[in-house]
Design an enzyme around this catalytic site. Structure first.
Site, PDB file in Angstrom:
ATOM      1  N   GLY A  34       0.922  -1.263  -0.145  1.00  0.00           N
ATOM      2  CA  GLY A  34      -0.006   0.076  -0.105  1.00  0.00           C
ATOM      3  C   GLY A  34       0.820   1.301   0.001  1.00  0.00           C
ATOM      4  N   GLY A  84       0.748   5.188   1.766  1.00  0.00           N
ATOM      5  CA  GLY A  84       0.204   6.120   2.619  1.00  0.00           C
ATOM      6  C   GLY A  84       0.706   7.533   2.359  1.00  0.00           C
ATOM      7  N   PHE A 123       2.618   8.770   4.508  1.00  0.00           N
ATOM      8  CA  PHE A 123       4.089   8.941   4.907  1.00  0.00           C
ATOM      9  C   PHE A 123       5.181   7.971   4.095  1.00  0.00           C
ATOM     10  CE2 PHE A 123       1.730   9.443   9.214  1.00  0.00           C
ATOM     11  CZ  PHE A 123       2.180  10.592   9.341  1.00  0.00           C
ATOM     12  N   GLY A 124       4.496   7.152   3.257  1.00  0.00           N
ATOM     13  CA  GLY A 124       5.464   6.536   2.192  1.00  0.00           C
ATOM     14  C   GLY A 124       4.767   5.116   1.990  1.00  0.00           C
ATOM     15  N   VAL A 150       4.373   0.895   1.641  1.00  0.00           N
ATOM     16  CA  VAL A 150       4.844  -0.442   2.515  1.00  0.00           C
ATOM     17  C   VAL A 150       4.824  -1.539   1.444  1.00  0.00           C
ATOM     18  CG1 VAL A 150       3.988  -1.573   4.435  1.00  0.00           C
ATOM     19  CG2 VAL A 150       3.333   0.516   4.350  1.00  0.00           C
ATOM     20  N   LYS A 209       8.041  -0.190   5.712  1.00  0.00           N
ATOM     21  CA  LYS A 209       7.479   1.213   5.399  1.00  0.00           C
ATOM     22  C   LYS A 209       8.729   2.008   4.882  1.00  0.00           C
ATOM     23  CE  LYS A 209       4.196   3.127   7.714  1.00  0.00           C
ATOM     24  NZ  LYS A 209       2.951   3.299   6.584  1.00  0.00           N
ATOM     25  N   ASP A 258      -4.036   9.908  13.023  1.00  0.00           N
ATOM     26  CA  ASP A 258      -4.639   9.362  11.772  1.00  0.00           C
ATOM     27  C   ASP A 258      -5.233   8.001  11.828  1.00  0.00           C
ATOM     28  OD1 ASP A 258      -5.253   9.719   9.034  1.00  0.00           O
ATOM     29  OD2 ASP A 258      -3.275   8.923   8.268  1.00  0.00           O
TER      30      ASP A 258
END
Length: 364
Positions: free
Chosen positions: A45, A47, A49-50, A52, A66, A163
């Site tokens: 995935g 997100g 923040f980066g 995964v 991540k 979040d």
């Protein structure tokens, strides 16, 4: 780096803690090989923040990696110290952070691999959510509550997630919930001084109104997000917007309107044909208490646990929840305004011009 955090590392068993970095620092080539050079086939995935990735270490252990976006300005020492603090937070309802990797601009976080993926893949898919009986959903709700209580009250640090959403709830082999990304606000934010930051991180639909409009954040902001999450688990509908006949509604307004006129069962997912209706309706009631506009009116997560644990406990009457929408005024500017209407589709926030007051983060 936050002064309180710095002191937490600089005093007490600081020498042992700093030397302990090596035990949780992974070799970059090892992680690169484990993820097949971060191949798309292993990508789980993407997100805010980066990305995964799934990986497998030489010893056979499965991991999730991540790969942080490289716009952090933290130095390596500060980043290592933040990881040292977060890696010690362990609870059965949190995804375990195993360690990290640093090489050049690459910053990787290595987590335990949680096999059943995230809750959103189940709850928003009509076919898959039939696998989520009421007993399982109730267990998931309770597990999320216990994980949040640990973060808010019982851990050596007080962490506010910022979040919390269905895609950040992972399900293990026994469908127990594990909260993910609970330390990301600490591991990624770089412009914080004395509990203030200029970055907004969150997802529309789950973000509390005081955070969006005024930059105010507290444990009650997580409570708001939890309330939306509970309504999603009960209904199988996304909190942002969905079609209800001819109308497009947001979930909190849909739930409130039905609860107010006594048609609460309309909120319940049609696949939930077995299970206690009383428990389901009580959970909807609790969800509505969590999304009230007035911060002081929302319960703490400890109080939520009491409400779930004791059916004899009388619940307060919730007030009308806050409903918000957002409209894009241009490509670089997002305007938010109060509205008794709908949410647009969920969208992650990365930056904002607002100054944000965030959580205290105290060593325990």
């Amino acid at each position: 780096m936050n002064t309180t955090l710095h002191n937490a590392v600089a005093h007490g068993d600081a020498t042992d803690e700093i030397s302990g970095v090596e035990t949780i620092q992974f070799n970059f080539d090892t992680i690169k090989e484990a993820t097949d050079d971060f191949s798309n086939e292993n990508k789980l995935g993407q997100g805010g923040f980066g990305a995964v990735y799934r990986g497998k270490l030489p010893n056979g252990q499965h991991i999730a990696v991540k790969r942080l976006a490289n716009n952090s300005q933290q130095g390596d020492v500060e980043f290592k110290n933040e990881v040292l603090l977060v890696v010690k937070l362990q609870h059965r309802n949190l995804v375990r952070l195993l360690g990290f990797c640093l090489q050049g601009i690459e910053r990787l976080l290595i987590y335990e691999f949680v096999p059943n993926g995230s809750l959103d893949h189940f709850i928003f898919d009509f076919g898959k959510r039939t696998e989520l009986s009421w007993e399982r959903r109730y267990k998931i709700i309770n597990g999320i509550v216990r994980g949040l209580i640990y973060l808010h009250e019982d851990s050596r640090l007080r962490i506010i997630h910022r979040d919390l959403k269905a895609s950040n709830i992972l399900l293990d082999i026994e469908m127990n919930p594990k909260i993910a990304d609970f330390g990301m606000a600490r591991l990624f934010d770089v412009d914080e001084t004395q509990g203030n930051t200029s970055r907004v991180v969150g997802t529309y639909g789950y973000m509390a109104p005081e955070y969006i409009l005024y930059g105010q954040f507290s444990i009650k902001s997580d409570v708001f997000s939890f309330g939306i999450l509970v309504l999603e688990i009960l209904s199988g509908k996304k909190g942002t917007c969905f079609r209800n006949g001819e109308n497009v509604e947001d979930l909190s307004s849909f739930a409130w309107n039905n609860w107010r006129v006594g048609t609460t069962t309309n909120i319940i997912d049609s696949t939930l044909d077995v299970g206690s209706r009383i428990e389901m309706i009580r959970c909807i009631h609790i969800g509505l208490l969590c999304v009230q506009e007035n911060v002081a009116d929302r319960p703490t997560m400890a109080t939520v646990l009491m409400m779930l644990s004791s059916s004899s406990l009388t619940l307060p009457i919730p007030s009308k929840p806050a409903f918000f929408m957002h409209s894009i005024t241009n490509e670089s500017n997002t305007m938010l305004k109060p509205n008794r209407g709908t949410h647009s589709e969920a969208k992650s926030l990365q930056t904002s011009d607002n100054d944000i007051s965030i959580s205290e983060f105290h060593p325990r």
